[in-house]
Enzyme design. Sequence first.
Site, mmCIF file in Angstrom:
data_model
loop_
_atom_site.group_PDB
_atom_site.id
_atom_site.type_symbol
_atom_site.label_atom_id
_atom_site.label_comp_id
_atom_site.label_asym_id
_atom_site.label_seq_id
_atom_site.Cartn_x
_atom_site.Cartn_y
_atom_site.Cartn_z
ATOM 1 N N GLU A 1 -17.838 14.539 -8.276
ATOM 2 C CA GLU A 1 -19.077 15.125 -8.764
ATOM 3 C C GLU A 1 -18.959 16.644 -8.906
ATOM 4 O OE1 GLU A 1 -20.224 11.658 -5.970
ATOM 5 O OE2 GLU A 1 -18.606 13.136 -6.185
ATOM 6 N N ARG B 1 3.966 1.473 -4.383
ATOM 7 C CA ARG B 1 4.190 2.309 -3.201
ATOM 8 C C ARG B 1 3.340 3.579 -3.281
ATOM 9 N NH1 ARG B 1 10.715 3.123 -2.186
ATOM 10 N NH2 ARG B 1 11.227 0.973 -1.549
ATOM 11 N N LEU C 1 12.728 4.850 1.537
ATOM 12 C CA LEU C 1 11.411 4.218 1.389
ATOM 13 C C LEU C 1 10.356 5.216 0.918
ATOM 14 C CD1 LEU C 1 11.343 1.670 4.345
ATOM 15 C CD2 LEU C 1 11.258 1.153 1.895
ATOM 16 N N ARG D 1 10.298 7.222 -5.904
ATOM 17 C CA ARG D 1 11.272 7.949 -6.714
ATOM 18 C C ARG D 1 11.195 7.588 -8.197
ATOM 19 N NH1 ARG D 1 13.786 5.647 -2.576
ATOM 20 N NH2 ARG D 1 14.882 4.125 -3.889
#
Length: 370
Positions: free
Chosen positions: A54, A189, A209, A212
């Site tokens: 907003e 992810r 992990l 990329r």
Amino acid sequence: MTDAAPFITQALELAAQALFLSNPNPRVGCVIASGAGTVLGQGSTQQAGGPHAEVVALRDAAARGNDVRGATAYVTLEPCAHQGRTGPCCDALIQAGIGRVVASIEDPNPLVGGQGFARLRAAGIDVQVGPGAQQSRELNIGFFSRMVRGMPWVRMKAAASLDGVTALANGASQWITAPAARADGHAWRARACAVLTGIGTVLEDDPLLNVREVATPRQPHLVVVDSRLQTPPGARLFDVPGRRVFIYAADGHPDRAQALRARGATVTMLPNARGKVDLPAMLRDLGASGVNELHLEAGHKLNGSFLREGLVDELLLYLAPLLLGSGAHGLASWGPLQALADGVRMEFHGMQQLGPDLRLIARVAGRADF
């Protein structure tokens, strides 16, 4: 009265732009339009601590030189009514002279929960609620889960052959799926607050992990389930800047814990009666830490534990047109069951072909009914 549908649709598209950005805040879009249907300003929620949708829309209108007095604000979630890292959005709309607010759905946050609407109405602003409610809730399924259930929405991701193999008996799994599916997995992810894996994956693969394959303004945090604190302090998972690493364990090992904390990890002891990590307690702790969507990307053993304890909400499964035979690892190690009725009943929620592979999304039946 101007039809709300096109403006709410536009606001939902803006909200989707915050998919990788706004965590742990909800993804919200706002469009401010005149009575004649002219867009005066628009925006979406920024990074945590930054302006909400907003306020971004009001600033956009001011930058365009547009007067918003008497205009309608179309917003995909109830304007907040509490002071957090930013001020209440309902107050900003009131002060700007907005005449009408059309909102998709009430905010499940108990600090808001209808109070924003009440303050707007008390200020004489006409409030309509409902258009785009399902889409807004879906976009923020993790936020709603955390606010209502006190724990994240758990999405288990896996890539498998058509006969259900996720890795060969020797552990080989790179790559079952093609590049398009792998890039899509990185996008999922990126939208999560945190990625979760187990110590087996850490020791076998030494993975980063991180995200990329797609551009992202932030890296999701990493959670490691490591009952005996076997995570090496030199693991590559510590080499990703800008994210937190949470390690949950069951055994103390003070020296190991100290070494991991020295690498910046948050180490928490949550043993259950079997000497393993208490997974439900871990999810509640992650919810208290602001994790909305939890992306479970682990091996068959930890996947099996999550399924066995009824903690998986959604399955994100990539299927490759490939057969890999017997003697290999499947999606999850759990069972054996004695009756078909004991299986986890799921409902398909989406299917899309990505290159040669298929992406299937399935939800545990009734799990989103909270």
